[in-house]
Design a protein around this motif. Structure first.
Motif, PDB file in Angstrom:
ATOM      1  N   GLY A 177      48.025  43.062  35.961  1.00 15.34           N
ATOM      2  CA  GLY A 177      48.384  41.742  36.487  1.00 15.34           C
ATOM      3  C   GLY A 177      47.275  40.942  37.136  1.00 15.34           C
ATOM      4  O   GLY A 177      47.527  39.845  37.641  1.00 15.34           O
ATOM      5  N   ALA A 178      46.029  41.479  37.126  1.00 15.36           N
ATOM      6  CA  ALA A 178      44.926  40.679  37.662  1.00 15.36           C
ATOM      7  C   ALA A 178      44.729  39.456  36.772  1.00 15.36           C
ATOM      8  O   ALA A 178      45.032  39.488  35.581  1.00 15.36           O
ATOM      9  CB  ALA A 178      43.649  41.513  37.715  1.00 15.36           C
ATOM     10  N   ASP A 179      44.204  38.370  37.373  1.00 19.98           N
ATOM     11  CA  ASP A 179      44.041  37.127  36.605  1.00 19.98           C
ATOM     12  C   ASP A 179      42.748  37.105  35.805  1.00 19.98           C
ATOM     13  O   ASP A 179      42.710  36.574  34.703  1.00 19.98           O
ATOM     14  CB  ASP A 179      44.063  35.927  37.569  1.00 19.98           C
ATOM     15  CG  ASP A 179      45.407  35.820  38.268  1.00 19.98           C
ATOM     16  OD1 ASP A 179      46.376  35.439  37.595  1.00 19.98           O
ATOM     17  OD2 ASP A 179      45.490  36.172  39.462  1.00 19.98           O
ATOM     18  N   THR A 189      45.134  33.904  43.362  1.00 19.70           N
ATOM     19  CA  THR A 189      44.615  34.578  42.170  1.00 19.70           C
ATOM     20  C   THR A 189      43.945  35.889  42.556  1.00 19.70           C
ATOM     21  O   THR A 189      43.382  36.019  43.651  1.00 19.70           O
ATOM     22  CB  THR A 189      43.584  33.707  41.428  1.00 19.70           C
ATOM     23  OG1 THR A 189      42.540  33.384  42.350  1.00 19.70           O
ATOM     24  CG2 THR A 189      44.197  32.455  40.863  1.00 19.70           C
ATOM     25  N   VAL A 190      44.034  36.850  41.638  1.00 19.02           N
ATOM     26  CA  VAL A 190      43.448  38.180  41.857  1.00 19.02           C
ATOM     27  C   VAL A 190      42.340  38.396  40.834  1.00 19.02           C
ATOM     28  O   VAL A 190      42.569  38.315  39.620  1.00 19.02           O
ATOM     29  CB  VAL A 190      44.517  39.287  41.687  1.00 19.02           C
ATOM     30  CG1 VAL A 190      43.878  40.668  41.868  1.00 19.02           C
ATOM     31  CG2 VAL A 190      45.659  39.087  42.667  1.00 19.02           C
ATOM     32  N   THR A 191      41.144  38.645  41.345  1.00 16.14           N
ATOM     33  CA  THR A 191      40.004  38.979  40.483  1.00 16.14           C
ATOM     34  C   THR A 191      39.689  40.454  40.678  1.00 16.14           C
ATOM     35  O   THR A 191      39.629  40.930  41.814  1.00 16.14           O
ATOM     36  CB  THR A 191      38.762  38.145  40.882  1.00 16.14           C
ATOM     37  OG1 THR A 191      39.091  36.767  40.752  1.00 16.14           O
ATOM     38  CG2 THR A 191      37.557  38.471  40.011  1.00 16.14           C
ATOM     39  N   VAL A 192      39.503  41.180  39.586  1.00 12.54           N
ATOM     40  CA  VAL A 192      39.063  42.571  39.722  1.00 12.54           C
ATOM     41  C   VAL A 192      37.579  42.652  39.408  1.00 12.54           C
ATOM     42  O   VAL A 192      37.075  41.924  38.548  1.00 12.54           O
ATOM     43  CB  VAL A 192      39.843  43.569  38.833  1.00 12.54           C
ATOM     44  CG1 VAL A 192      41.242  43.784  39.346  1.00 12.54           C
ATOM     45  CG2 VAL A 192      39.842  43.166  37.376  1.00 12.54           C
ATOM     46  N   ILE A 193      36.896  43.524  40.133  1.00  9.72           N
ATOM     47  CA  ILE A 193      35.462  43.698  39.914  1.00  9.72           C
ATOM     48  C   ILE A 193      35.167  45.181  39.735  1.00  9.72           C
ATOM     49  O   ILE A 193      35.739  46.031  40.420  1.00  9.72           O
ATOM     50  CB  ILE A 193      34.639  43.081  41.079  1.00  9.72           C
ATOM     51  CG1 ILE A 193      33.137  43.166  40.786  1.00  9.72           C
ATOM     52  CG2 ILE A 193      34.960  43.737  42.418  1.00  9.72           C
ATOM     53  CD1 ILE A 193      32.292  42.299  41.745  1.00  9.72           C
ATOM     54  N   ASN A 194      34.305  45.465  38.790  1.00 13.96           N
ATOM     55  CA  ASN A 194      33.895  46.846  38.535  1.00 13.96           C
ATOM     56  C   ASN A 194      32.385  46.859  38.338  1.00 13.96           C
ATOM     57  O   ASN A 194      31.841  45.977  37.672  1.00 13.96           O
ATOM     58  CB  ASN A 194      34.612  47.381  37.285  1.00 13.96           C
ATOM     59  CG  ASN A 194      33.998  48.684  36.777  1.00 13.96           C
ATOM     60  OD1 ASN A 194      33.234  48.683  35.824  1.00 13.96           O
ATOM     61  ND2 ASN A 194      34.318  49.785  37.425  1.00 13.96           N
ATOM     62  N   VAL A 195      31.748  47.828  38.964  1.00 20.60           N
ATOM     63  CA  VAL A 195      30.327  48.027  38.706  1.00 20.60           C
ATOM     64  C   VAL A 195      30.244  49.144  37.676  1.00 20.60           C
ATOM     65  O   VAL A 195      30.600  50.296  37.968  1.00 20.60           O
ATOM     66  CB  VAL A 195      29.565  48.399  39.998  1.00 20.60           C
ATOM     67  CG1 VAL A 195      28.077  48.631  39.702  1.00 20.60           C
ATOM     68  CG2 VAL A 195      29.738  47.307  41.049  1.00 20.60           C
ATOM     69  N   GLY A 196      29.834  48.801  36.473  1.00 22.52           N
ATOM     70  CA  GLY A 196      29.816  49.814  35.423  1.00 22.52           C
ATOM     71  C   GLY A 196      29.210  49.277  34.149  1.00 22.52           C
ATOM     72  O   GLY A 196      29.018  48.064  33.993  1.00 22.52           O
ATOM     73  N   GLU A 197      28.923  50.214  33.251  1.00 25.02           N
ATOM     74  CA  GLU A 197      28.376  49.805  31.960  1.00 25.02           C
ATOM     75  C   GLU A 197      29.532  49.446  31.026  1.00 25.02           C
ATOM     76  O   GLU A 197      30.703  49.593  31.391  1.00 25.02           O
ATOM     77  CB  GLU A 197      27.492  50.932  31.416  1.00 25.02           C
ATOM     78  CG  GLU A 197      26.233  51.079  32.282  1.00 25.02           C
ATOM     79  CD  GLU A 197      25.462  52.367  32.051  1.00 25.02           C
ATOM     80  OE1 GLU A 197      26.114  53.445  32.019  1.00 25.02           O
ATOM     81  OE2 GLU A 197      24.233  52.303  31.910  1.00 25.02           O
TER      82      GLU A 197
END
Lengths: 323, 245
Positions: B78-80, B56-64
């Motif tokens: 296509g991230a899960d 599985t692919v998790t995307v992470i973003n630091v943002g408002e």
């Protein structure tokens, strides 16, 4: 208290970008009234280490351990951080090379330091503030950043400061830092270096070509012109996307940003994304048969003409010039 | 296999860059934001590695909250699932710390980023995450293969490449060559709306750096045109006038 500079060796030798970093670090040491120590990791002969004195390194910590022969980010960062603590260095300088880009952030974390990567000027010490300028927005702007942490790390862009002699005699000291086995889990299996080619990121002269060349088979004259100049070859994004040239030659916003003394663009129209990566070049020459090509707006010298006619003329003129 | 891909919300590559507030802030008025192009390369490779139910692919973003459309685009690619650390990404040190704090709990086999963001061009986050987690990091890779336990990475070096192997958890920053960016399909776009996007509070960390001012480059002078038939003159001009050869 001192300034520490990490001197990256390639097969036991230092490149010009290292002498630039030493010159830059020496200027910071002078500005802050401290001395300069260099740290070298890998097998470098004493006479090569002595060269660092020419640019102001009074002391060189030499880490000549077999297990650190090849660059391992984690371990090298630990060594540099330990050297900084040993020397009481609050400012650490590195070259913003491919290895430097991987190393400087880890050194910054180890030392709880702010990092300016790709610095292009000496720090300004302004009313107690420590300000460093760097490029931002892929060459479309500059950011003046303040390092507010006690420890500070700066990675210097190639060709940004120049080499400045400041002769001292370097005292070489063997340094044996405590390297943890867990810092050595990344293993270098193979190094492939094209020794006959000028490296693009720190090249002083660059000859670049785009779709105007019509196909990869026409790069012979580009290679010849670059060879005569002692320049690196580069290309635009469409050219690397079409596999005419390797991705490592792609300059621009999503490729390599470069700042050579001379950038010759042949058959490249000058899309905004390309200009972003090359706008720091000191002198830009554009050769394009389209007089409306946007690249001419930022060029210092331009030739409106067919590359297949102009480049051979340049090659002949260069041969005559060098004769 | 679990892969965490860090994505940055950046101005579109064609954006005209201007600043406000006495040149201390980037002017976002009218700007289209996108997934940082290098991060798309990292995301595409992660999706390839996990294809066929391998992970599985998790995307992470630091943002408002304004970055959520960009996060949804990564889900469409296509991230899960996705995580947003709810804070303005004030600098790379702060951003990397937030990602590392989240990753500590996530047991990810690898953490991927793009080589750099096209706004601040720091190229710092991947190596800093490695530093905060005390795991290997390899910056500016051109190739990534993974057999389930060992990763083989090609790293760019001046004038060549280096092949590195890493066994165990690692961080890598991806450049061109690692994968071709994936274009979202209509199905991907539709399914992105229903994929999980978790919002997590940021953790405090000391400030080490701040931007005090932006500057725009000075305009270059006008071009000196040389007639094509006199092209040879360029060489002497570069030697005597520009003094670059």
């Amino acid at each position: 208290m001192s300034v520490l500079v990490y001197v990256e060796q390639v097969e036991g030798k230092f490149k010009k970008s290292v002498f630039e970093a030493v010159s830059y670090a020496k200027a910071i040491a002078d500005k802050t009234g401290t001395s300069l120590t260099a740290v070298s990791i890998g097998n470098v002969a004493d006479n090569e280490l002595q060269e660092l004195g020419k640019y102001g390194a009074a002391k060189v910590l030499n880490v000549a351990s077999a297990e650190l022969k090849n660059f391992v980010n984690q371990a090298y960062a630990a060594v540099i951080a330990e050297a900084a603590q040993k020397e009481g260095a609050e400012i650490v300088v590195l070259s913003n090379s491919f290895s430097g880009k991987g190393l400087a952030p880890r050194v910054a974390v180890k030392l709880k330091a702010g990092l300016v990567d790709g610095a292009i000027e000496l720090p300004q010490l302004d009313g107690g503030k420590f300000l460093v300028k760097k490029g931002a927005f892929s060459g479309k702007a500059f950011a003046v950043t303040e390092l507010v942490s006690a420890n500070k790390v700066i990675a210097l862009n190639p060709n940004a400061f120049g080499v400045k002699e400041s002769a001292v005699t370097a005292s070489i000291e063997a340094f044996s830092p405590a390297v943890q086995p867990t810092d050595l889990t990344a293993i270098v299996k193979e190094i492939v270096r094209a020794t006959d080619k000028v490296s693009l990121p720190d090249a002083e002269l660059v000859v670049s070509a785009g779709r105007g060349l019509k196909g990869p088979e026409n790069w012979g004259m580009i290679e010849e012109l670059a060879g005569l100049l002692g320049a690196a070859t580069a290309c635009s994004k469409p050219v690397s996307d079409a596999d005419w040239r390797p991705h490592s030659e792609h300059v621009g916003q999503t490729g390599i940003a470069i700042s050579p003394n001379l950038y010759i663009a042949i058959g490249i129209s000058g899309a905004i994304q390309h200009l972003a990566g090359v706008s720091s070049s000191k002198v830009i020459v554009v050769i394009n048969k389209d007089p409306e090509a946007p690249f001419f707006k930022v060029a210092d010298y331009g030739i409106v003409g067919d590359a297949f006619e102009v480049v051979p003329k340049l090659i002949e003129a260069l041969k005559a010039h060098q004769a | 296999m679990k892969i965490l891909v860090c994505i940055s919300n950046v101005p579109d590559t064609t954006t005209k860059i201007t600043f406000t507030n006495d040149n201390t802030q980037f002017n976002t008025a009218g700007v289209t934001f996108i997934v940082n192009p290098y991060d798309e390369i990292a995301l595409s490779r992660a999706i390839e590695l996990c294809a066929g139910g391998k992970g599985t692919v998790t995307v992470i973003n630091v943002g408002e909250s304004a970055t959520e459309p960009t996060i949804r685009k990564a889900l469409a690619i296509g991230a899960d699932d996705a995580v947003r650390i709810d804070a303005a990404p004030r600098d790379a040190y702060f951003t990397a710390f937030q990602i590392a704090e989240y990753a500590k709990e996530g047991n990810f086999d690898m953490i991927l980023t793009g080589r750099e963001s096209i706004d601040y061009n720091g190229a710092q986050v991947a190596a800093m995450v490695g530093g905060f987690l005390d795991i290997p990091s390899v910056s500016i890779i051109k190739k990534l293969d993974y057999d389930g336990t060992t990763a083989t990475l090609e790293r760019e070096i001046e004038g060549g490449k280096e092949v590195v192997t890493v066994t165990g958890k690692f961080v890598a920053s991806c450049a061109e060559g690692v994968a071709a960016p994936t274009i979202p399909t209509m199905r991907g776009i539709m399914s992105a709306r229903s994929k999980p996007l978790v919002v997590v509070a940021a953790q405090p960390i000391e400030e080490v750096i701040k931007v005090v001012q932006f500057e725009t480059p000075p305009a270059r002078g006008t071009v000196k045109l040389i007639p094509a038939e006199e092209a040879a003159n360029l060489i002497s001009l570069l030697h005597t006038e520009a003094k670059v050869i």
